[in-house]
Design an enzyme around this catalytic site. Sequence first.
Site, PDB file in Angstrom:
ATOM      1  N   GLU A  71      -2.115   4.212   7.788  1.00  0.00           N
ATOM      2  CA  GLU A  71      -1.281   4.878   8.776  1.00  0.00           C
ATOM      3  C   GLU A  71       0.214   4.743   8.461  1.00  0.00           C
ATOM      4  O   GLU A  71       0.972   5.686   8.630  1.00  0.00           O
ATOM      5  CB  GLU A  71      -1.562   4.281  10.154  1.00  0.00           C
ATOM      6  CG  GLU A  71      -1.285   5.227  11.289  1.00  0.00           C
ATOM      7  CD  GLU A  71      -2.014   4.779  12.545  1.00  0.00           C
ATOM      8  OE1 GLU A  71      -2.733   5.598  13.131  1.00  0.00           O
ATOM      9  OE2 GLU A  71      -1.875   3.591  12.919  1.00  0.00           O
ATOM     10  N   ASP A  72       0.604   3.565   8.005  1.00  0.00           N
ATOM     11  CA  ASP A  72       2.039   3.274   7.922  1.00  0.00           C
ATOM     12  C   ASP A  72       2.636   3.241   6.514  1.00  0.00           C
ATOM     13  O   ASP A  72       3.826   3.025   6.365  1.00  0.00           O
ATOM     14  CB  ASP A  72       2.335   1.908   8.582  1.00  0.00           C
ATOM     15  CG  ASP A  72       1.916   1.882  10.044  1.00  0.00           C
ATOM     16  OD1 ASP A  72       1.811   2.977  10.630  1.00  0.00           O
ATOM     17  OD2 ASP A  72       1.700   0.799  10.582  1.00  0.00           O
TER      18      ASP A  72
END
Length: 474
Positions: free
Chosen positions: A60-61
């Site tokens: 996600e990051d």
Amino acid sequence: MKQKKRIEDAIALATKAHEGQFRKSGDPYITHPLAVMKIVEDWGMDEDTIIAAVLHDTIEDTSITLQDIKDQFGEQVAFLVDGVTKLGSARSGMRDLDTYLPQTKSNLLRLLVATGADIRVLIIKLADRLHNLRTLSALPPDKQKKIAKESLEVFAPLADRLNMGRLRVEMADIAFSYVDPKRYEELRNLIEEYNASAEKTMQKIRKEVSEALGREKIKFQMSGRVKSVYSLHRKLAKHNQNMGEIYDLTALRIIVNDITDCYLALGVIHSLYMPMSGRIKDYIAMPKQNGYQSIHTTVITKDKRIVEFQIRTKEMHEYAERGLAASFYYNEQKLTENYKTGKIQHLPTNLLWITELQDTAAKLRAGKKVDIKKLRLNLFADKIFVYTPKGDIIDLPKGSLPLDFAYRLHSEIGEHVIGVKINGKISNLNTKLKHGDVVEIMTSKNKTAKASWFDKIFTTHAKQKLRAQLNNEK
Ligand code: MN
């Protein structure tokens, strides 16, 4: 050695990926995945879960892709990281908490299916949430409240559902301290004061009990159990804030070697102190829905103190504290012949559907042919979920009847059935149960099982129990 290397590689990859990212507290971001990893490690989870935990925020990051993870750490790890990521996005896509989890209990299944039915995904998610709660002070107040509230409503009950007692208590208490700081302080002080005032008596009681158990040659360990603030809050709410109704502010836990010793110890305690009537709970003979086992008894000591005793074996204790994570650990340890042949079942029968889901998921991941769409349909199609009046959820095969439900609760309940209420209405024992029904079994000690019941039973489990009872009577 090779095993350690994989974990080190994962740490190195995550560290590099999160480089330059910081948490609200100002700490480097990597401190969070490392802490989550440490938590699942402490829970005794397997290596793939540990690796997935340290990588859980990378998709996600950071610029890392699922394919990168698959290439370096294999299918299993990639599957877990993907599940945690999806669970996160599934949640943020929901408008509010109410649509997300109208009923936490039935949603455990929905969550499992959403995550590809691997309980380890949920375990990583719980560890993630625990660390976020532990570091919640760094967030702005509105976010604190939101996360705390969600933790109380969703994650703590989930931990309870999986019988992860230690986790449930920690999550609920931290969360409650943000949701209602004033009340939290009040109750915490109250518990502290009470314990301080009880200390002398407790020492005396411990000594008396130790000596008495020693005389009976029962091997044991004894420890005090401090009541959690949140559970006191809930209990007080239930009893109109009347402290006089709270009998388990002080509790002693006695851990013995086997079930026989549990009952012997109970006898010893009752020979020392007067048991309060109606306050002996045998969760060994009748485990709680989440598999919790223990005997509880509340006694009045010679100087009029009310003390609760909780008696259990080491295994029961381990399971009560770590719940499903503990089972998982045992299963990992015992992926031996006995486990594979089903001779060892560490999960209580009411949670076995979780392993069923896991097994199917494992089959899928091993590349065996299973039509996922069909499977998911089937998971819902042949199961119904019904409730006890207390809100515990019982899963039964579709087609089940009230007696199946009764025998599923306990064979003794099954044996003494005189009738059933479905959704509050007196109903016939031939009535097929439907998804979402609230089923209340009425029993009478004077009535016993009848051979004619075979026609009113659907599951093999209940038939076996009934057969055994009929044979015993002859
Ligand atoms: Mn995270």
